[in-house]
Design a protein around this motif. Sequence first.
Motif, mmCIF file in Angstrom:
data_model
loop_
_atom_site.group_PDB
_atom_site.id
_atom_site.type_symbol
_atom_site.label_atom_id
_atom_site.label_comp_id
_atom_site.label_asym_id
_atom_site.label_seq_id
_atom_site.Cartn_x
_atom_site.Cartn_y
_atom_site.Cartn_z
ATOM 1 N N LEU A 216 0.703 -1.076 0.086
ATOM 2 C CA LEU A 216 0.047 0.086 0.063
ATOM 3 C C LEU A 216 0.700 1.324 -0.176
ATOM 4 C CD1 LEU A 216 -3.128 1.060 0.155
ATOM 5 C CD2 LEU A 216 -2.813 0.933 2.623
ATOM 6 N N PHE A 217 1.854 1.240 0.937
ATOM 7 C CA PHE A 217 2.625 2.516 1.058
ATOM 8 C C PHE A 217 4.114 2.524 0.427
ATOM 9 C CE2 PHE A 217 -0.396 2.480 4.697
ATOM 10 C CZ PHE A 217 -0.842 3.658 4.426
ATOM 11 N N GLY A 218 4.332 1.418 -0.112
ATOM 12 C CA GLY A 218 5.793 1.311 -0.516
ATOM 13 C C GLY A 218 6.604 0.397 0.254
ATOM 14 N N ARG A 219 7.438 -0.560 -0.472
ATOM 15 C CA ARG A 219 8.084 -1.494 0.387
ATOM 16 C C ARG A 219 9.556 -0.943 1.019
ATOM 17 N NH1 ARG A 219 6.189 -4.715 -4.692
ATOM 18 N NH2 ARG A 219 4.242 -5.350 -3.932
ATOM 19 N N ARG A 220 10.181 -0.073 0.132
ATOM 20 C CA ARG A 220 11.152 0.689 0.778
ATOM 21 C C ARG A 220 10.810 1.380 1.930
ATOM 22 N NH1 ARG A 220 13.502 5.714 -0.619
ATOM 23 N NH2 ARG A 220 15.692 5.532 -0.305
ATOM 24 N N ARG A 221 9.944 2.147 1.952
ATOM 25 C CA ARG A 221 9.405 3.146 2.869
ATOM 26 C C ARG A 221 9.017 2.176 4.065
ATOM 27 N NH1 ARG A 221 4.662 7.002 2.091
ATOM 28 N NH2 ARG A 221 6.189 7.805 0.325
ATOM 29 N N LEU A 222 8.378 1.019 3.969
ATOM 30 C CA LEU A 222 8.084 0.235 5.310
ATOM 31 C C LEU A 222 9.354 -0.348 5.538
ATOM 32 C CD1 LEU A 222 5.339 -0.501 6.714
ATOM 33 C CD2 LEU A 222 5.089 1.045 4.425
ATOM 34 N N PHE A 223 10.357 -0.801 4.863
ATOM 35 C CA PHE A 223 11.423 -1.651 5.112
ATOM 36 C C PHE A 223 12.425 -0.440 6.099
ATOM 37 C CE2 PHE A 223 16.154 -2.432 4.244
ATOM 38 C CZ PHE A 223 16.102 -3.955 4.828
ATOM 39 N N LEU A 224 12.495 0.777 5.643
ATOM 40 C CA LEU A 224 13.253 1.674 6.486
ATOM 41 C C LEU A 224 12.515 1.948 7.843
ATOM 42 C CD1 LEU A 224 13.932 4.227 3.429
ATOM 43 C CD2 LEU A 224 15.569 3.006 4.718
ATOM 44 N N ALA A 225 11.238 1.992 7.800
ATOM 45 C CA ALA A 225 10.555 2.428 8.950
ATOM 46 C C ALA A 225 10.662 1.048 9.835
ATOM 47 C CB ALA A 225 9.071 2.609 8.852
ATOM 48 N N GLY A 226 10.633 -0.005 9.271
ATOM 49 C CA GLY A 226 10.762 -1.203 10.217
ATOM 50 C C GLY A 226 12.116 -1.512 10.990
ATOM 51 N N MET A 227 13.209 -1.280 10.044
ATOM 52 C CA MET A 227 14.626 -1.241 10.553
ATOM 53 C C MET A 227 14.782 -0.232 11.760
ATOM 54 S SD MET A 227 18.013 -1.362 8.312
ATOM 55 C CE MET A 227 17.916 -3.183 7.958
ATOM 56 N N ALA A 228 14.442 0.793 11.446
ATOM 57 C CA ALA A 228 14.556 2.102 12.266
ATOM 58 C C ALA A 228 13.794 1.572 13.670
ATOM 59 C CB ALA A 228 14.116 3.356 11.935
ATOM 60 N N ALA A 229 12.578 1.315 13.565
ATOM 61 C CA ALA A 229 11.797 0.867 14.694
ATOM 62 C C ALA A 229 12.678 -0.500 15.563
ATOM 63 C CB ALA A 229 10.344 0.362 14.607
ATOM 64 N N PHE A 230 13.119 -1.137 14.540
ATOM 65 C CA PHE A 230 13.826 -2.509 15.128
ATOM 66 C C PHE A 230 15.191 -2.124 15.896
ATOM 67 C CE2 PHE A 230 16.491 -6.409 15.178
ATOM 68 C CZ PHE A 230 15.541 -7.502 15.355
ATOM 69 N N GLY A 231 15.862 -0.887 15.429
ATOM 70 C CA GLY A 231 17.135 -0.555 16.242
ATOM 71 C C GLY A 231 16.552 0.134 17.445
ATOM 72 N N PHE B 252 21.470 -7.680 22.487
ATOM 73 C CA PHE B 252 20.312 -6.760 21.775
ATOM 74 C C PHE B 252 20.834 -5.677 21.475
ATOM 75 C CE2 PHE B 252 17.826 -9.096 24.802
ATOM 76 C CZ PHE B 252 16.983 -9.935 24.127
ATOM 77 N N LEU B 253 21.880 -5.029 22.218
ATOM 78 C CA LEU B 253 22.674 -3.590 21.824
ATOM 79 C C LEU B 253 23.428 -3.710 20.645
ATOM 80 C CD1 LEU B 253 23.663 -2.463 25.368
ATOM 81 C CD2 LEU B 253 21.746 -1.634 24.195
ATOM 82 N N VAL B 254 23.807 -4.953 20.186
ATOM 83 C CA VAL B 254 24.515 -5.113 19.011
ATOM 84 C C VAL B 254 23.916 -4.638 17.684
ATOM 85 C CG1 VAL B 254 24.234 -7.458 18.680
ATOM 86 C CG2 VAL B 254 26.272 -6.470 17.808
ATOM 87 N N ASN B 255 22.440 -4.723 17.832
ATOM 88 C CA ASN B 255 21.589 -4.564 16.688
ATOM 89 C C ASN B 255 21.746 -3.032 16.396
ATOM 90 O OD1 ASN B 255 20.616 -7.056 16.436
ATOM 91 N ND2 ASN B 255 18.881 -6.840 17.870
ATOM 92 N N VAL B 256 21.975 -2.184 17.642
ATOM 93 C CA VAL B 256 21.748 -0.870 17.067
ATOM 94 C C VAL B 256 22.734 -0.031 15.873
ATOM 95 C CG1 VAL B 256 21.833 1.398 18.308
ATOM 96 C CG2 VAL B 256 20.722 -0.374 19.438
ATOM 97 N N PRO B 257 24.154 -0.448 16.114
ATOM 98 C CA PRO B 257 24.764 -0.120 15.245
ATOM 99 C C PRO B 257 24.621 -0.483 13.653
ATOM 100 C CG PRO B 257 26.247 -1.411 16.617
ATOM 101 C CD PRO B 257 24.837 -1.008 17.207
ATOM 102 N N VAL B 258 24.095 -1.898 13.795
ATOM 103 C CA VAL B 258 24.025 -2.563 12.351
ATOM 104 C C VAL B 258 22.629 -1.998 11.753
ATOM 105 C CG1 VAL B 258 23.168 -4.828 11.519
ATOM 106 C CG2 VAL B 258 24.717 -4.695 13.153
ATOM 107 N N THR B 259 21.620 -1.398 12.771
ATOM 108 C CA THR B 259 20.378 -0.942 11.818
ATOM 109 C C THR B 259 20.790 0.322 11.397
ATOM 110 O OG1 THR B 259 19.957 -0.134 14.102
ATOM 111 C CG2 THR B 259 18.909 -2.093 13.445
ATOM 112 N N VAL B 260 21.721 1.397 12.176
ATOM 113 C CA VAL B 260 22.050 2.341 11.537
ATOM 114 C C VAL B 260 22.794 2.332 10.283
ATOM 115 C CG1 VAL B 260 23.539 4.362 11.864
ATOM 116 C CG2 VAL B 260 22.157 3.677 13.808
ATOM 117 N N ALA B 261 23.724 1.344 10.147
ATOM 118 C CA ALA B 261 24.462 1.019 8.955
ATOM 119 C C ALA B 261 23.448 0.586 7.621
ATOM 120 C CB ALA B 261 25.322 0.060 9.020
ATOM 121 N N GLY B 262 22.286 -0.301 8.265
ATOM 122 C CA GLY B 262 21.387 -0.748 7.278
ATOM 123 C C GLY B 262 20.698 0.370 6.775
ATOM 124 N N LEU B 263 19.978 1.354 7.553
ATOM 125 C CA LEU B 263 19.367 2.176 7.024
ATOM 126 C C LEU B 263 20.093 3.243 6.006
ATOM 127 C CD1 LEU B 263 17.739 3.629 10.528
ATOM 128 C CD2 LEU B 263 16.400 2.486 8.512
#
Length: 478
Positions: free
Chosen positions: A86-101, A186-197
Motif C-alpha cells: 500500500l505505502f511502498g516496500r522501501r518506505r516500510l523497510f526503512l520504518a521497520g529497520m529504524a523501529a527494530f533498532g 540486543f545492543l549489537v543491533n543498534v549500530p547494524v540498523t544504523v548502517a542498514g538504514l
Amino acid sequence: MGGDSTGPTSPIDHTGPPGPALGPLGLFTVLLGASLPLIDFSVVNVALPSIDHDLAAGPALLELVVAGYGLSYAVLLVLGGRLGDLFGRRRLFLAGMAAFGLTSLACGLAPGAWTLVGARVAQGAAAALMLPQVLATIHSSTAGPRRARALSLYGATVGLSMMVGQILGGVLVAADLAGSGWRAVFLVNVPVTVAGLFLALRTVPETRSERPAPVDVPGTLLLGVALLTLLAPLTEGRAAGWPLWTWIALAVFPVAVWAFWRVELRADRAERTPLVPPSLLGLVPLRRGLVLILPLSMGFGGFVFVIAVALQQGLGLGAVVSGLALAPMAVAFFAASLAGPRLVRRWGTRVVTAGGLVQALGIGLLALTVWRAWPDLSVWLLLPGMAVAGLGQGLQLPVLFRVVLSEVPPERAGVGSGVMVTTQQSALALGVATLGSLFLGLAASVGSGTALTVTLLVQLALVLLTAALSLRLPRTVG
C-alpha cells in the motif's frame, strides 16, 4: 511464474521487475534486514540463564521473553506485507529497520523482566514491518536467474541467521563487553540498523503494488486472534501449570480459524481484497509449498531451542560452546543453499525430497549419538550429525521459497511474501512451544539425555513427513 521463463523480456514472464532493478548492494542490504529478526529469534536462547540470574525472571517470564517476540512477529507479518504493497516496500523497510533498532535498544536497557518482555513484543512488531518487504522487493525487482539466485541467498540467510544467532549470542554473553553481559545480544543491533538504514536509502529501489488494496481490518483481527489462541497457550502453558485460560484459548482457536476463513471468502466474493486471498491459496505451488514449510520450520525452531537448553542445563556447557555446536550445521546449510539453483535446474523439486532424506539421516545420527554418549557427549561427537542435517536442510528451505512464490504475480508480492513468512515464523514459534515443552517436561522426569533423544526422534518424524509431502510438489519451478 511457471515454466522456464528466464528474464523480464520473455513473452510468458508476467513477474518481471516493473521498475528499478535490485543491484548486488541492494540485495545485500535487504538480506541484512532479513537476518536481523531471525537472528533475534534465536540469539536469546543462550542468553536465558544470564537473563534469569540478572533479572530474577523465573521460567514463565523467560518463556515470555522468547514467546512475546515470536507472537507479535507472527501475528503482524501479513499486515506488514499488505502495508508494504500500500505505502511502498522501501518506505516500510526503512520504518521497520529504524523501529527494530530502537526496540533493540529498549531490550538492551530493560531494567526488569516485564520491561524486557514488553520491549521484545515491540521488537517483534518492528520485525513484522521489515521482513515481508524483503521477499516482496526481491520478487518485484528481479527476474529469471537473478531472482533464482536472490531467493537462494534469501533461503540461506533464513537458515543461517537462526544458527548464527545462537553462536553470536554465546560469544557476546561470554565476552561480557563493558560488563553488559546478556544485554549485548540486543545492543549489537543498534549500530547494524544504523548502517542498514544508510545503505537502504542509497541502494534499495521503491516498489509497491500497482493496485494497492486497503487494510482488511476484520481479517487482520481474526488472524491475530487465531494465532494468539494457538501460540500463547502452547508457549506459556507448561511453565504456568496449564491454567484455565490456556484451555479456553485452545478451544477458541478452531472457531477463530473458521471465522477468519469465512470473512476472507466473503471479501473475495465481494471483489474486495482480503488479507489472505483464498484465490492466492488456489496456486498449487504456493499451497503445497506452505504445507511443507510447516513441519520443516516447526522441527528446526524446536531444535535450535532444545539443543541450547540441553547443552547448557543438561551438560553444563558454556554459552560459547553450546552456540558453536551449531557451526557445522551452519556451514553445511550455507554450502547446500548455494548449490541449490544448479541442482534444481537439473533435478527440479526432487532436490527437496533428497534434502529431506539427507536431513533425516543427520537427525537420526544425532539421536543415536546422544543416546549412546550421554552424559559424556561433546561438541565433536555431535559434528557429523550436525553437518549432515544442515546439508539436508539447505537443500530444502531455499528451494521451497522459490516454489511458494513461483506463480505469485508482482502486484501480490507483498501479501504472498507475508503469507509465506507468517507460515514459517508461526511454525518456528510452534516448534519452540511444542518440542520445547516436550523436552523440558521429559527432562524433569527422565533426565536431559533421554529427553533430548526423544525430542530428536519426534523431529525425525517431522522431517520424514516433509520428505513424503515433497513428492506432491510440481516437478519444475520457475
